[in-house]
Scaffold this motif. Structure first.
Motif, PDB file in Angstrom:
ATOM      1  N   LYS A  28       0.830  -1.214   0.000  1.00 50.26           N
ATOM      2  CA  LYS A  28       0.000   0.000   0.000  1.00 50.26           C
ATOM      3  C   LYS A  28       0.859   1.257   0.000  1.00 50.26           C
ATOM      4  N   GLN A  29       1.939   1.239   0.770  1.00 45.81           N
ATOM      5  CA  GLN A  29       2.825   2.404   0.816  1.00 45.81           C
ATOM      6  C   GLN A  29       3.578   2.587  -0.498  1.00 45.81           C
ATOM      7  N   VAL A  30       4.053   1.500  -1.068  1.00 45.59           N
ATOM      8  CA  VAL A  30       4.771   1.582  -2.344  1.00 45.59           C
ATOM      9  C   VAL A  30       3.832   2.046  -3.450  1.00 45.59           C
ATOM     10  N   TRP A  31       2.599   1.556  -3.444  1.00 45.28           N
ATOM     11  CA  TRP A  31       1.643   1.954  -4.487  1.00 45.28           C
ATOM     12  C   TRP A  31       1.351   3.440  -4.421  1.00 45.28           C
ATOM     13  N   LYS A  32       1.295   3.989  -3.217  1.00 46.78           N
ATOM     14  CA  LYS A  32       1.077   5.433  -3.071  1.00 46.78           C
ATOM     15  C   LYS A  32       2.224   6.214  -3.705  1.00 46.78           C
ATOM     16  N   LEU A  33       3.443   5.680  -3.601  1.00 45.67           N
ATOM     17  CA  LEU A  33       4.595   6.360  -4.190  1.00 45.67           C
ATOM     18  C   LEU A  33       4.654   6.184  -5.705  1.00 45.67           C
ATOM     19  N   VAL A  34       4.299   4.982  -6.195  1.00 43.29           N
ATOM     20  CA  VAL A  34       4.418   4.668  -7.617  1.00 43.29           C
ATOM     21  C   VAL A  34       3.225   5.172  -8.412  1.00 43.29           C
ATOM     22  N   GLY A  35       2.047   4.874  -7.921  1.00 49.84           N
ATOM     23  CA  GLY A  35       0.824   5.218  -8.637  1.00 49.84           C
ATOM     24  C   GLY A  35       0.359   6.617  -8.288  1.00 49.84           C
ATOM     25  N   THR A  36      -0.858   6.868  -8.672  1.00 52.28           N
ATOM     26  CA  THR A  36      -1.466   8.123  -8.243  1.00 52.28           C
ATOM     27  C   THR A  36      -1.799   7.977  -6.775  1.00 52.28           C
ATOM     28  N   ASN A  37      -2.383   8.956  -6.185  1.00 51.19           N
ATOM     29  CA  ASN A  37      -2.713   8.872  -4.763  1.00 51.19           C
ATOM     30  C   ASN A  37      -3.950   8.019  -4.498  1.00 51.19           C
ATOM     31  N   GLN A  38      -4.384   7.250  -5.474  1.00 52.77           N
ATOM     32  CA  GLN A  38      -5.532   6.368  -5.302  1.00 52.77           C
ATOM     33  C   GLN A  38      -5.097   5.044  -4.711  1.00 52.77           C
ATOM     34  N   GLU A  39      -6.085   4.286  -4.228  1.00 54.21           N
ATOM     35  CA  GLU A  39      -5.796   2.929  -3.762  1.00 54.21           C
ATOM     36  C   GLU A  39      -5.429   2.069  -4.961  1.00 54.21           C
ATOM     37  N   ALA A  40      -4.767   0.972  -4.694  1.00 54.11           N
ATOM     38  CA  ALA A  40      -4.399   0.044  -5.763  1.00 54.11           C
ATOM     39  C   ALA A  40      -5.672  -0.523  -6.388  1.00 54.11           C
ATOM     40  N   PRO A  41      -5.671  -0.726  -7.700  1.00 56.75           N
ATOM     41  CA  PRO A  41      -6.876  -1.242  -8.361  1.00 56.75           C
ATOM     42  C   PRO A  41      -7.070  -2.734  -8.125  1.00 56.75           C
ATOM     43  N   SER A  42      -8.323  -3.134  -8.121  1.00 57.77           N
ATOM     44  CA  SER A  42      -8.614  -4.563  -8.109  1.00 57.77           C
ATOM     45  C   SER A  42      -8.768  -5.012  -9.564  1.00 57.77           C
ATOM     46  N   ALA A  43      -8.715  -6.287  -9.794  1.00 59.95           N
ATOM     47  CA  ALA A  43      -8.787  -6.809 -11.164  1.00 59.95           C
ATOM     48  C   ALA A  43     -10.127  -6.489 -11.832  1.00 59.95           C
ATOM     49  N   THR A  44     -11.155  -6.270 -11.051  1.00 59.24           N
ATOM     50  CA  THR A  44     -12.484  -6.012 -11.620  1.00 59.24           C
ATOM     51  C   THR A  44     -12.863  -4.534 -11.604  1.00 59.24           C
ATOM     52  N   ASP A  45     -11.894  -3.666 -11.336  1.00 67.25           N
ATOM     53  CA  ASP A  45     -12.153  -2.231 -11.328  1.00 67.25           C
ATOM     54  C   ASP A  45     -12.360  -1.753 -12.759  1.00 67.25           C
TER      55      ASP A  45
END
Length: 88
Positions: A28-45
């Motif tokens: 979750k912390q790495v995704w905040k740094l890599v992605g946008t400030n959104q939560e990580a996507p699920s496969a069905t998003d």
């Protein structure tokens, strides 16, 4: 089955649960740094593209594998220090 293997089983199960929680937090912390400030996507998003979903899945898998390996290795090393044998 030797005694160290039997003694390591419950320790291994507890360490596995701990590594899952730890890896989830790290991801979750790495995704905040890599992605946008959104939560990580699920496969069905439906609103996220294939690229973002697959990138998140690959990153999550790599983090989970690395954390699990580190925790397992640390647990085995600690077991050897306590019992004198490696829990293979």
């Amino acid at each position: 089955m030797n005694a160290s293997k039997i003694m390591y089983k419950p320790v291994g199960i507890a360490l596995g649960a701990l590594s899952g929680v730890l890896a989830g937090t790290v991801f979750k912390q790495v995704w905040k740094l890599v992605g946008t400030n959104q939560e990580a996507p699920s496969a069905t998003d439906e609103e996220r593209g294939w690229r973002e979903i697959l990138l998140a899945a690959m990153l999550q898998g790599a983090i989970f594998a690395a954390v699990k390996a580190a925790v397992d290795r640390g647990g085995a090393t600690a077991t050897r220090r306590v019992t004198g044998t490696w829990p293979s």
